[in-house]
Write an enzyme that holds these catalytic residues in place. Structure first.
Site, PDB file in Angstrom:
ATOM      1  N   GLU A  96      13.766  -7.972 -19.492  1.00 60.28           N
ATOM      2  CA  GLU A  96      13.653  -8.890 -18.353  1.00 60.28           C
ATOM      3  C   GLU A  96      12.344  -8.600 -17.625  1.00 60.28           C
ATOM      4  O   GLU A  96      11.865  -7.455 -17.631  1.00 60.28           O
ATOM      5  CB  GLU A  96      14.851  -8.648 -17.407  1.00 60.28           C
ATOM      6  CG  GLU A  96      14.808  -9.494 -16.145  1.00 60.28           C
ATOM      7  CD  GLU A  96      16.130  -9.496 -15.368  1.00 60.28           C
ATOM      8  OE1 GLU A  96      17.084  -8.831 -15.822  1.00 60.28           O
ATOM      9  OE2 GLU A  96      16.192 -10.175 -14.325  1.00 60.28           O
ATOM     10  N   ASN A 136      18.526 -12.082 -13.878  1.00 57.60           N
ATOM     11  CA  ASN A 136      18.383 -12.769 -12.592  1.00 57.60           C
ATOM     12  C   ASN A 136      16.999 -13.400 -12.433  1.00 57.60           C
ATOM     13  O   ASN A 136      16.840 -14.421 -11.760  1.00 57.60           O
ATOM     14  CB  ASN A 136      18.633 -11.788 -11.439  1.00 57.60           C
ATOM     15  CG  ASN A 136      20.057 -11.251 -11.439  1.00 57.60           C
ATOM     16  OD1 ASN A 136      20.947 -11.830 -12.026  1.00 57.60           O
ATOM     17  ND2 ASN A 136      20.271 -10.127 -10.757  1.00 57.60           N
ATOM     18  N   ASN A 188      21.738 -17.812 -16.402  1.00 59.52           N
ATOM     19  CA  ASN A 188      22.177 -16.423 -16.326  1.00 59.52           C
ATOM     20  C   ASN A 188      23.099 -16.222 -15.130  1.00 59.52           C
ATOM     21  O   ASN A 188      22.752 -16.598 -14.008  1.00 59.52           O
ATOM     22  CB  ASN A 188      20.952 -15.511 -16.150  1.00 59.52           C
ATOM     23  CG  ASN A 188      21.343 -14.056 -15.980  1.00 59.52           C
ATOM     24  OD1 ASN A 188      21.792 -13.422 -16.917  1.00 59.52           O
ATOM     25  ND2 ASN A 188      21.192 -13.525 -14.767  1.00 59.52           N
ATOM     26  N   GLU A 189      24.270 -15.661 -15.383  1.00 61.35           N
ATOM     27  CA  GLU A 189      25.207 -15.262 -14.327  1.00 61.35           C
ATOM     28  C   GLU A 189      25.292 -16.285 -13.194  1.00 61.35           C
ATOM     29  O   GLU A 189      25.162 -15.940 -12.011  1.00 61.35           O
ATOM     30  CB  GLU A 189      24.830 -13.868 -13.773  1.00 61.35           C
ATOM     31  CG  GLU A 189      24.963 -12.793 -14.814  1.00 61.35           C
ATOM     32  CD  GLU A 189      24.841 -11.365 -14.291  1.00 61.35           C
ATOM     33  OE1 GLU A 189      24.427 -11.171 -13.128  1.00 61.35           O
ATOM     34  OE2 GLU A 189      25.159 -10.439 -15.043  1.00 61.35           O
ATOM     35  N   TYR A 192      28.870  -3.928 -16.732  1.00 59.13           N
ATOM     36  CA  TYR A 192      28.218  -2.622 -16.596  1.00 59.13           C
ATOM     37  C   TYR A 192      29.268  -1.614 -16.160  1.00 59.13           C
ATOM     38  O   TYR A 192      30.202  -1.946 -15.430  1.00 59.13           O
ATOM     39  CB  TYR A 192      27.084  -2.692 -15.568  1.00 59.13           C
ATOM     40  CG  TYR A 192      25.929  -3.556 -16.034  1.00 59.13           C
ATOM     41  CD1 TYR A 192      24.959  -3.046 -16.873  1.00 59.13           C
ATOM     42  CD2 TYR A 192      25.826  -4.889 -15.640  1.00 59.13           C
ATOM     43  CE1 TYR A 192      23.899  -3.835 -17.321  1.00 59.13           C
ATOM     44  CE2 TYR A 192      24.776  -5.685 -16.080  1.00 59.13           C
ATOM     45  CZ  TYR A 192      23.812  -5.155 -16.917  1.00 59.13           C
ATOM     46  OH  TYR A 192      22.771  -5.938 -17.360  1.00 59.13           O
ATOM     47  N   GLU A 240      24.987  -8.856 -21.908  1.00 58.46           N
ATOM     48  CA  GLU A 240      24.544  -7.744 -21.040  1.00 58.46           C
ATOM     49  C   GLU A 240      25.666  -6.719 -21.008  1.00 58.46           C
ATOM     50  O   GLU A 240      26.759  -7.013 -20.497  1.00 58.46           O
ATOM     51  CB  GLU A 240      24.247  -8.220 -19.619  1.00 58.46           C
ATOM     52  CG  GLU A 240      22.930  -8.950 -19.496  1.00 58.46           C
ATOM     53  CD  GLU A 240      22.532  -9.213 -18.039  1.00 58.46           C
ATOM     54  OE1 GLU A 240      22.803  -8.359 -17.163  1.00 58.46           O
ATOM     55  OE2 GLU A 240      21.953 -10.287 -17.799  1.00 58.46           O
ATOM     56  N   GLN A 290      19.156  -2.596 -20.643  1.00 62.61           N
ATOM     57  CA  GLN A 290      18.090  -3.332 -21.290  1.00 62.61           C
ATOM     58  C   GLN A 290      17.410  -2.415 -22.309  1.00 62.61           C
ATOM     59  O   GLN A 290      18.056  -1.447 -22.727  1.00 62.61           O
ATOM     60  CB  GLN A 290      17.128  -3.842 -20.228  1.00 62.61           C
ATOM     61  CG  GLN A 290      17.840  -4.793 -19.232  1.00 62.61           C
ATOM     62  CD  GLN A 290      16.914  -5.578 -18.321  1.00 62.61           C
ATOM     63  OE1 GLN A 290      15.699  -5.567 -18.476  1.00 62.61           O
ATOM     64  NE2 GLN A 290      17.485  -6.281 -17.337  1.00 62.61           N
TER      65      GLN A 290
HETATM   66  O1  AHR Z   1      20.275  -6.243 -16.282  1.00 61.92           O
HETATM   67  C1  AHR Z   1      20.080  -6.211 -14.908  1.00 61.92           C
HETATM   68  C2  AHR Z   1      20.687  -7.414 -14.193  1.00 61.92           C
HETATM   69  O2  AHR Z   1      22.082  -7.352 -14.298  1.00 61.92           O
HETATM   70  C3  AHR Z   1      20.350  -8.765 -14.760  1.00 61.92           C
HETATM   71  O3  AHR Z   1      19.168  -9.275 -14.258  1.00 61.92           O
HETATM   72  C4  AHR Z   1      21.512  -9.608 -14.303  1.00 61.92           C
HETATM   73  O4  AHR Z   1      21.760 -10.678 -15.177  1.00 61.92           O
HETATM   74  C5  AHR Z   1      22.658  -8.638 -14.186  1.00 61.92           C
HETATM   75  O5  AHR Z   1      23.313  -8.754 -12.983  1.00 61.92           O
END
Ligand code: AHR
Length: 490
Positions: A26, A71, A171-172, A243, A291, A348
């Site tokens: 990103e 993001n 995205n999200e 995450y 992700e 990432q």
């Molecule tokens: O990977 C970091 C961030 O986590 C990304 O930009 C977003 O899509 C997610 O919230």
């Protein structure tokens, strides 16, 4: 402790899609600037890409790299990153409060991906923009026609199309932190119309609709149902993001995090199939877990970082031994669900919650989590096998009956090997393996990753503090360890 593992060579979950071993770059922190790209670095190639980083990325054999966000993409104008570099605009980047110079854009990133032996998975901006900009980007990247955007790419020096196959519709978009955040039906309609235009432009592309950005999102379920009801015939995948972390310093609980990932996948599959039945469709929607990783170490330090810097050191989690074990269990979970999870991106790749770290102007090294990903990416391709594990279990404050051993076997039909990946979650006890189900193969190697200190990390000064080694006693999983056992035809 003992674990009896029955591997059934004829009971196949599915062929592992190579895109299960994808990653993500990103425009965030030092992922691009100071990470993959640093023209003044002593290892830089003719385009300013760091070759020390490229070499490490190539080792990982990453199949796809999601780009440019995250993001970031929800406020991005892709046109800012093409053409004459001296005229590209320097912009405020509102997702991460940084400055984006636009020195790198799709042309350069596509070239980097080529040099890294990987493919781009492209995300389009459905935050501040819409269907028109998205279909123009498809034309720019993938078409040979004598038309405006395809010609623009040629004028910029890229005669041949990039042929990007996999595209994310935003995205999200369910998260209120997202630039241009949407309510379920708002997103569903936009995604559907954007998907139609993108596929009219290039019918060979595959599309990922945004699912929930985590299983704890208040709209999880309702979001997926609404999106799929609108988009079912026009998209191929729904995304999942999640995450994990150990903020309360409860390692036994943390090591069980993959159970949450497994539940998230199973719940999402159930929703996809519910909508399939509702529509009477023949088609299955597949999952793109685009992700996933551990993200919590850097959250406090990031609050101290000043706004409006170019490439500030954001999300620079430093990973330890226990993080590597969790990543191992997450990889095993993705493999166990490979009949529906076809794409997954470790988020990432460089500097930002990443397996590869750099000093701007200096060294590059790999973090602990590099190794389980490396092992699975190299040896986890082929046919994932149903792997029954009979072992002791434990309870945590939120979960009961967590098996001490998490495992999966993959049969590689190219070289006729069976690879068993296993994590021993026990903090005290080693575990003796008793394998059954195949007599035809014998053990070639047993590789272990562990450390006496679960908090041990690799650093630029001590890059080999945590590295894999050949097992002292094959078929014994040391306490708190990641293991890869390879069996070849006897
Ligand atoms: O990977 C970091 C961030 O986590 C990304 O930009 C977003 O899509 C997610 O919230």
């Amino acid at each position: 402790m003992k674990a009896k593992i029955a591997i059934n060579l004829t009971n196949i979950i599915d062929r592992v899609d190579p895109r299960l071993f994808g990653s993500f770059i990103e425009h965030l922190g030092r992922a691009v600037y100071g990470g993959i790209y640093e023209p003044d670095h002593k290892t830089s190639d003719d385009m300013g890409f760091r070759q020390d980083v490229l070499e490490l990325v190539k080792q990982l054999n990453v199949s796809v790299v999601r780009y440019p966000g995250g993001n970031f993409v929800s406020g991005y104008n892709w046109e800012d990153g093409i053409g004459d570099r001296s005229r590209r605009p320097r912009k405020l980047e509102l997702a991460w409060n940084s400055i984006e110079t636009n020195e790198i854009g799709i042309d350069e990133f596509q070239e980097w991906a080529k040099r890294a032996d990987t493919e781009v998975m492209m995300t389009v901006n459905l935050g501040t923009r819409g269907a028109d900009e998205a279909r123009n980007l498809v034309e720019y990247c993938n078409l040979k026609t004598d038309t405006y955007y395809a010609n623009l790419r040629k004028q910029n020096g890229f005669e041949e199309p990039f042929n990007i196959k996999l595209w994310c519709l935003g995205n999200e978009m369910d998260g209120d932190w997202q630039i241009g955040y949407k309510k379920p039906l708002e997103y569903a309609r936009l995604a559907c119309e954007t998907a139609k235009l993108m596929k009219l432009t290039d019918p060979t592309i595959e599309l990922v609709a945004c699912g929930s950005s985590g299983p704890l999102m208040p709209t999880f379920g309702e979001w997926e149902r609404t999106v799929l009801r609108e988009c079912y015939d026009h998209v191929d995948y729904i995304s999942l993001h999640s995450y994990y972390g150990n903020p309360n310093q409860n390692t036994s609980e943390y090591l069980a995090a993959s159970i949450d990932m497994d539940n998230f996948i199973k719940d999402t599959v159930q929703i996809c199939d519910e909508i399939k039945a509702e529509k009477g469709s023949e088609k299955n929607i597949m999952l793109s877990f685009d992700e996933w990783n551990i993200w919590f170490h850097s959250k406090e330090q990031d609050k101290q970082i000043d706004r409006w810097q170019i490439a500030p050191p954001l999300l620079e989690d430093i990973y330890n031994v226990e993080d590597a074990l969790v990543v191992g269990t997450l990889l095993i979970t993705l493999l166990k669900n490979c009949d529906r999870v076809k794409v997954a991106c470790l988020a990432q790749l460089v500097n930002v919650i990443a397996p590869i770290m750099t000093e701007t102007g200096g060294r590059a090294w790999v973090q602990t989590i590099f190794y389980p990903f490396l092992h699975c990416s190299l040896r986890g391709r082929g046919l994932a096998l149903q792997t029954q594990c009979d072992c002791d279990t434990y309870d945590t404050p939120t979960k009961s009956d967590v098996p001490y051993v998490e495992s999966i076997a993959v049969y590689n039909d190219q070289d006729d090997t069976i690879t068993l990946f296993a994590v021993n979650r026990s903090l005290e006890n080693e575990c003796k393996l008793e394998l059954s189900g195949f007599d035809s193969h014998s053990m070639l190697s047993h590789t272990v990753l562990t450390g006496n200190d679960l908090k041990l990390c690799n650093t630029a000064d001590a890059p080999n503090a945590v590295i894999p080694y050949n097992a002292d006693t094959p078929m014994i999983l040391p306490p708190h360890s990641w293991n890869m056992l390879i069996f070849s035809k006897s």
